[in-house]
Write an enzyme that holds these catalytic residues in place. Structure first.
Site, PDB file in Angstrom:
ATOM      1  CB  SER A 144      -0.855   0.005   1.282  1.00 16.20           C
ATOM      2  OG  SER A 144      -1.393   1.288   1.544  1.00 16.20           O
ATOM      3  CE1 TYR A 157      -3.545   0.161   4.334  1.00 15.71           C
ATOM      4  CE2 TYR A 157      -4.890  -1.798   4.668  1.00 15.71           C
ATOM      5  CZ  TYR A 157      -4.244  -0.926   3.826  1.00 15.71           C
ATOM      6  OH  TYR A 157      -4.272  -1.134   2.463  1.00 15.71           O
TER       7      TYR A 157
HETATM    8  C1  GCO Z   1      -7.158   4.703   3.806  1.00 17.59           C
HETATM    9  C2  GCO Z   1      -7.284   3.796   2.609  1.00 17.59           C
HETATM   10  C3  GCO Z   1      -5.903   3.308   2.152  1.00 17.59           C
HETATM   11  C4  GCO Z   1      -6.014   2.699   0.763  1.00 17.59           C
HETATM   12  C5  GCO Z   1      -4.729   2.146   0.223  1.00 17.59           C
HETATM   13  C6  GCO Z   1      -3.789   3.241  -0.176  1.00 17.59           C
HETATM   14  O1  GCO Z   1      -7.890   4.524   4.797  1.00 17.59           O
HETATM   15  O2  GCO Z   1      -6.314   5.621   3.714  1.00 17.59           O
HETATM   16  O3  GCO Z   1      -8.135   2.689   2.883  1.00 17.59           O
HETATM   17  O4  GCO Z   1      -5.448   2.387   3.105  1.00 17.59           O
HETATM   18  O5  GCO Z   1      -6.925   1.642   0.759  1.00 17.59           O
HETATM   19  O6  GCO Z   1      -4.123   1.291   1.146  1.00 17.59           O
HETATM   20  O7  GCO Z   1      -2.594   2.680  -0.686  1.00 17.59           O
END
Ligand code: GCO
Length: 253
Positions: A144, A157
């Site tokens: 990501s 995340y």
């Molecule tokens: C967020 C998004 C990101 C995108 C992606 C970007 O909450 O900022 O969900 O996580 O999904 O990962 O690269």
């Protein structure tokens, strides 16, 4: 030009009954690969497999929890016994939770990290043992933009995707001598189920379109080219790398 061919390659994609995982399945299947779908819901897998079969894509489906070591080991044995050797593994399964850092509870934190970081380890280990034995294979971890930078409210995340970028390099340097290449694809902001609420928020939508030099969200179909490349012999001397499909996001200050 058949160096880019993935014809008849068997591709296991975790978390592929919907979202980006299904987009990878449909795209690589259309390019001639044989697809092995994975998810936890048998019903969603059946529905996804039917959609691919309608397009003439040879499809298998295997429901298992990618965070459970016993289920992963049994599933990889079953898949290879029924479908044959896995040529390409795409570790796509992932989730996100959004909350101020100080409000996250440990259960939520570990749930995100288990799926996003532990599952590529577990599935990569089980499939890697098979590929090492065959001295051939490809793995693609889906990272990501958050592997490179952070934004508020998505700390587990961000931590997991940062870890996945480095796990990609760790797997790459160990598997290389076995002719198993391990790379990553880092999507920018794509219009998926995971981002539905974000895209519906006018301020967030405006921020993404302004901050992305291409001026828009990505379409999941725009990830397929990088996946085909990293699944093909055209990338046999590339390992430990991340291809960012981000509309120029990381190129800009
Ligand atoms: C967020 C998004 C990101 C995108 C992606 C970007 O909450 O900022 O969900 O996580 O999904 O990962 O690269």
């Amino acid at each position: 030009m058949n160096m880019f061919s993935i014809e008849n390659k068997k591709v296991l994609i975790t978390g592929s009954s919907q979202g980006l995982g299904f987009a990878f399945a449909e795209g690589l299947g259309t390019a001639g690969a044989e697809i092995i779908l994975n998810g936890r819901s048998e019903d969603k897998l059946t529905e996804a497999a039917a959609k691919l079969a309608e397009k003439g894509i040879k499809t298998h489906a295997c429901a298992f929890d990618v965070t459970n070591e016993e289920q992963v080991s049994a599933a990889i044995e079953k898949i290879e016994a029924e479908a044959g050797p896995i040529d390409v593994l795409i570790n796509n399964a992932g989730m996100i939770a959004r909350s101020p850092f100080e409000d996250f509870d440990a259960k939520t934190w570990w749930g995100v990290v288990e799926l996003n970081l532990k599952s590529p380890f577990l599935v990569g280990k089980a499939v890697g043992k098979k590929m090492i034995g065959r001295k051939k294979g490809k793995m693609i971890n889906i990272t990501s933009l958050l592997s490179e930078g952070a934004r508020p409210t998505i700390s587990p995340y961000t931590a997991s995707k940062g870890g996945l970028k480095m796990l990609t390099k760790a797997m790459a340097v160990e598997f290389a001598k076995h002719n198993v290449q391990v790379n990553a694809i880092g999507p920018g902001y794509f219009a998926t189920e995971l981002n539905k609420t974000l895209k519906a928020n006018k301020d967030f939508d405006n921020w993404v379109c302004t901050r992305t030099p291409s001026g828009r969200w990505g379409d999941p179909k725009e990830l397929i080219g990088a996946a085909i490349f990293l699944s093909s012999s055209a990338s046999d001397f590339i390992t430990g790398q991340t291809i960012y499909v981000d509309g120029g996001w990381l190129a800009a200050l």
